[in-house]
Design a protein around this motif. Structure first.
Motif, mmCIF file in Angstrom:
data_model
loop_
_atom_site.group_PDB
_atom_site.id
_atom_site.type_symbol
_atom_site.label_atom_id
_atom_site.label_comp_id
_atom_site.label_asym_id
_atom_site.label_seq_id
_atom_site.Cartn_x
_atom_site.Cartn_y
_atom_site.Cartn_z
ATOM 1 N N PHE A 69 0.830 -1.200 0.000
ATOM 2 C CA PHE A 69 0.000 0.000 0.000
ATOM 3 C C PHE A 69 0.866 1.253 0.000
ATOM 4 O O PHE A 69 1.893 1.314 0.679
ATOM 5 C CB PHE A 69 -0.901 0.028 1.243
ATOM 6 C CG PHE A 69 -1.987 -1.000 1.246
ATOM 7 C CD1 PHE A 69 -3.038 -0.909 0.349
ATOM 8 C CD2 PHE A 69 -1.962 -2.053 2.142
ATOM 9 C CE1 PHE A 69 -4.049 -1.852 0.351
ATOM 10 C CE2 PHE A 69 -2.977 -3.001 2.161
ATOM 11 C CZ PHE A 69 -4.019 -2.898 1.258
ATOM 12 N N ASP A 73 -3.116 4.487 2.206
ATOM 13 C CA ASP A 73 -4.019 3.474 1.667
ATOM 14 C C ASP A 73 -4.011 2.225 2.542
ATOM 15 O O ASP A 73 -3.021 1.912 3.216
ATOM 16 C CB ASP A 73 -3.612 3.087 0.242
ATOM 17 C CG ASP A 73 -4.095 4.084 -0.796
ATOM 18 O OD1 ASP A 73 -4.709 5.094 -0.401
ATOM 19 O OD2 ASP A 73 -3.840 3.858 -1.985
ATOM 20 N N ASP A 74 -5.112 1.518 2.524
ATOM 21 C CA ASP A 74 -5.217 0.249 3.217
ATOM 22 C C ASP A 74 -6.352 -0.549 2.584
ATOM 23 O O ASP A 74 -6.854 -0.196 1.513
ATOM 24 C CB ASP A 74 -5.425 0.440 4.719
ATOM 25 C CG ASP A 74 -6.635 1.314 5.038
ATOM 26 O OD1 ASP A 74 -7.600 1.351 4.238
ATOM 27 O OD2 ASP A 74 -6.623 1.968 6.100
ATOM 28 N N TYR A 75 -6.770 -1.620 3.252
ATOM 29 C CA TYR A 75 -7.824 -2.464 2.690
ATOM 30 C C TYR A 75 -9.148 -1.719 2.554
ATOM 31 O O TYR A 75 -9.958 -2.050 1.699
ATOM 32 C CB TYR A 75 -8.034 -3.702 3.572
ATOM 33 C CG TYR A 75 -6.926 -4.714 3.449
ATOM 34 C CD1 TYR A 75 -6.887 -5.615 2.392
ATOM 35 C CD2 TYR A 75 -5.901 -4.764 4.397
ATOM 36 C CE1 TYR A 75 -5.876 -6.546 2.278
ATOM 37 C CE2 TYR A 75 -4.873 -5.692 4.287
ATOM 38 C CZ TYR A 75 -4.873 -6.578 3.222
ATOM 39 O OH TYR A 75 -3.853 -7.501 3.109
ATOM 40 N N ASN A 78 -8.493 2.476 -0.903
ATOM 41 C CA ASN A 78 -7.515 2.154 -1.937
ATOM 42 C C ASN A 78 -8.046 2.621 -3.287
ATOM 43 O O ASN A 78 -9.215 3.025 -3.397
ATOM 44 C CB ASN A 78 -7.245 0.648 -1.934
ATOM 45 C CG ASN A 78 -8.509 -0.172 -2.066
ATOM 46 O OD1 ASN A 78 -9.099 -0.255 -3.142
ATOM 47 N ND2 ASN A 78 -8.961 -0.762 -0.961
ATOM 48 N N ASN A 394 -1.794 -2.485 -6.049
ATOM 49 C CA ASN A 394 -3.115 -2.523 -5.432
ATOM 50 C C ASN A 394 -4.128 -3.280 -6.277
ATOM 51 O O ASN A 394 -5.304 -3.323 -5.942
ATOM 52 C CB ASN A 394 -3.642 -1.095 -5.214
ATOM 53 C CG ASN A 394 -3.027 -0.436 -3.994
ATOM 54 O OD1 ASN A 394 -2.962 -1.029 -2.933
ATOM 55 N ND2 ASN A 394 -2.567 0.786 -4.156
ATOM 56 N N ILE A 397 -6.912 -5.961 -4.855
ATOM 57 C CA ILE A 397 -7.902 -5.649 -3.830
ATOM 58 C C ILE A 397 -9.301 -6.212 -4.111
ATOM 59 O O ILE A 397 -9.925 -6.782 -3.229
ATOM 60 C CB ILE A 397 -7.991 -4.129 -3.604
ATOM 61 C CG1 ILE A 397 -6.751 -3.656 -2.837
ATOM 62 C CG2 ILE A 397 -9.227 -3.748 -2.812
ATOM 63 C CD1 ILE A 397 -6.683 -4.143 -1.420
#
Length: 545
Positions: A69, A73-75, A78, A394, A397
């Protein structure tokens, strides 16, 4: 093409989930934040039109240590999730993110706390359908799937049909990146072969001659192997044997390739190679990782292996021994003068399902359409988004919000190699998502970079695994597993045990503890342990009778 029948309709009925485990490590928003408790939002007229009112769709995601990331940003935040909101006014939220997705998914199903959209295996698909927890997607897919998405399913019609239960579509297969990654090769050390002025192998006898030449000149042993006999099973196709898949036998019924007469021929030859000192004498104590250490320690120069040798152990070879010490792939040649057909197995990453509580299920189809469009039809206005995705890794995701073009890797190979043939100085950005493969191949060609050896040997080099595989696919030199779909009940419960029986018996024959005649006894043992029942089930589910 073999007719498929009753693939899932008669399969796994009454199958209970295995004991559910607890203790998953989780992160994410939690709390089931879908719009399932709200009224449905008005559906926009066009497939690509945004909603006037925000639609919230909940999902669940497996934790992936490979995602890098960028800052902030993360889960839960994003590029994909932001694009869903910006382009469609759809807000995707994660009920949970887990490093043990399968266990957590089983618990979620058992608790009946499923999100709006999620990915399941074939057992879970059947369980959810029987519990009336998921949508019949037949009409929804027909009305809201884009032509591109429908085209994927037409290309893989047999796989698409495994998502049907009782004549209705309940799970949309995610498909895979294509069968180009399935044929195996024989990998041969480049500098040793060139130093000895050896020709490319045309027969299996040539392969053995190369292995013996390496032994004589560089020491060690002739060919790799491990305790699971992976190398042997890869080479078995040279005798017309097809281990680990189900094939049509002489009488027209389906049988397990590992117990067919051709395997006996392959075993007899392999046992002789072992007796001659060609096969690694310590293979029975080595797993795959230990097997590959022999290449790094320069004990061996011939290795039957998967198409991804360049990714593992390729980089360590280049770092420790130099770029000229790479192993190059060659097509597995015939051992008996007959055509060689590669094994192709059923490949599908899972099934996308939608909860019956989801108020705007068509929103899921809009996002699936978007994924396919970006990955396959990325237009000029999409390039910044595509470069952002692949520049930050990314792209993985949308776990339950993606269907993969089954020609992805095939098309990528063509695009990368066509560009390399013209120039080594092309701006990688012009290749979109395939630019990384191109750039890494160039880095290896120009500098021998360890970071580029994987892409170079998979597709960028004049001798590459995908060049071989493309020829195999174009010429239809392969045989598809007759079990094109989920395993049957006996295979689910005893399949690993049945294979263990064969591996143990094959090993005894190879190392000389048993004669080749023991093969017939071994087949009988396999049948008595459940192989006969599994064969009956396979013929009932996948056969023509």
């Amino acid at each position: 093409m073999r007719k498929r029948k009753k693939v899932l309709a008669a399969l796994l009925t009454g199958c209970m989930m295995a004991g559910l485990l607890s203790g998953c490590m989780e992160q994410g928003t939690g709390g089931g934040s879908s719009n399932s408790s709200k009224e449905a939002v008005e559906i926009p007229e066009g497939l690509w039109d945004p909603y006037e009112e925000t639609v919230t769709i909940s999902t669940v995601v497996p934790e992936n240590a490979g995602i890098l990331f960028k800052d902030g940003d993360d889960y839960d935040n994003n590029p994909w999730y932001r694009a869903y909101k910006d382009r469609f006014n759809i807000e995707v939220v994660n009920d949970w993110v887990s490093n043990d997705y399968d266990t957590k998914m089983n618990l979620t199903i058992a608790d009946k706390s499923i999100p709006d959209v999620f990915c399941v295996d074939s057992q879970q698909l059947r369980q959810l359908q029987e519990a009336d927890m998921i949508y019949d997607l037949t009409d929804l897919f027909d009305e809201y799937a884009s032509d591109l998405l429908k085209g994927y399913m037409e290309q893989e019609r047999d796989t698409f049909e495994t998502g049907y239960l009782d004549g209705k579509l309940y799970g949309i297969p995610q498909l895979s990146y294509g069968i180009i990654d399935q044929p195996n090769q024989i990998w041969i050390r480049k500098d040793w072969k060139e130093n000895l002025n050896l020709e490319d192998p045309q027969t299996m006898d040539d392969v053995i001659a190369i292995a013996q030449a390496f032994q004589e000149n560089y020491g060690g042993y002739g060919m790799t192997e491990n305790q699971d006999l992976e190398c042997f099973k890869m080479l078995a196709v040279a005798w017309g044997a097809h281990p680990d898949i189900w094939v049509e036998t002489a009488d027209g019924s389906l049988g397990y390739g590992s117990v067919q007469p051709e395997m006996k021929e392959a075993l007899e030859a392999y046992a002789q190679w072992y007796a001659d000192g060609i096969i690694d004498p310590e293979f029975t104590t080595k797993d795959l990782e230990k097997m590959l250490e022999g290449e790094n320690s320069e004990q061996v120069g011939v290795s039957p292996y998967y198409q991804y040798w360049g990714y593992d152990p390729g980089p360590s070879i280049v770092q420790n021994l130099g770029a000229d010490a790479i192993f190059e792939p060659y097509k597995i040649p015939s051992a008996n003068g007959e055509d060689v057909l590669s094994n192709i197995t059923f490949a599908n990453y899972g099934y996308i399902v939608i909860s019956k509580e989801c108020k705007n299920p068509e929103a899921v189809l809009k996002l699936l359409n978007f994924y396919a469009h970006v990955m396959d039809e990325g237009e000029e206005e999409d390039m910044d988004f595509i470069n952002e995705l692949f520049g930050n890794n990314n792209n993985v995701i949308p776990y339950a919000l993606r269907v993969i073009n089954p020609n992805t890797d095939y098309n990528q190979f063509v695009k990368v190699t066509d560009t390399l043939a013209v120039s080594l100085d092309e701006d990688p950005a012009t290749l979109g998502k395939d630019g990384v493969k191109y750039a890494n191949s160039v880095d290896f060609i120009k500098e021998g970079a360890a970071t580029g050896v994987g892409d170079y040997l998979q597709q960028g080099g004049p001798k590459s695994a995908y060049r071989i595989s493309k020829e195999i696919i174009d010429n239809e030199e392969y045989i598809r597993d007759a079990m094109w779909g989920p395993q049957t009940e006996t295979l689910l419960s005893a399949g690993s045990t049945l294979d263990d029986i064969l591996i143990e018996g094959f090993t005894k024959i190879i190392v000389g503890e048993e004669s080749i005649d023991y093969f017939d006894t071994l087949v009988a043992d396999w049948e008595n342990a459940g192989g006969a029942k599994a064969t009956e089930e396979i013929n009932e589910t996948y056969g023509n009778n």
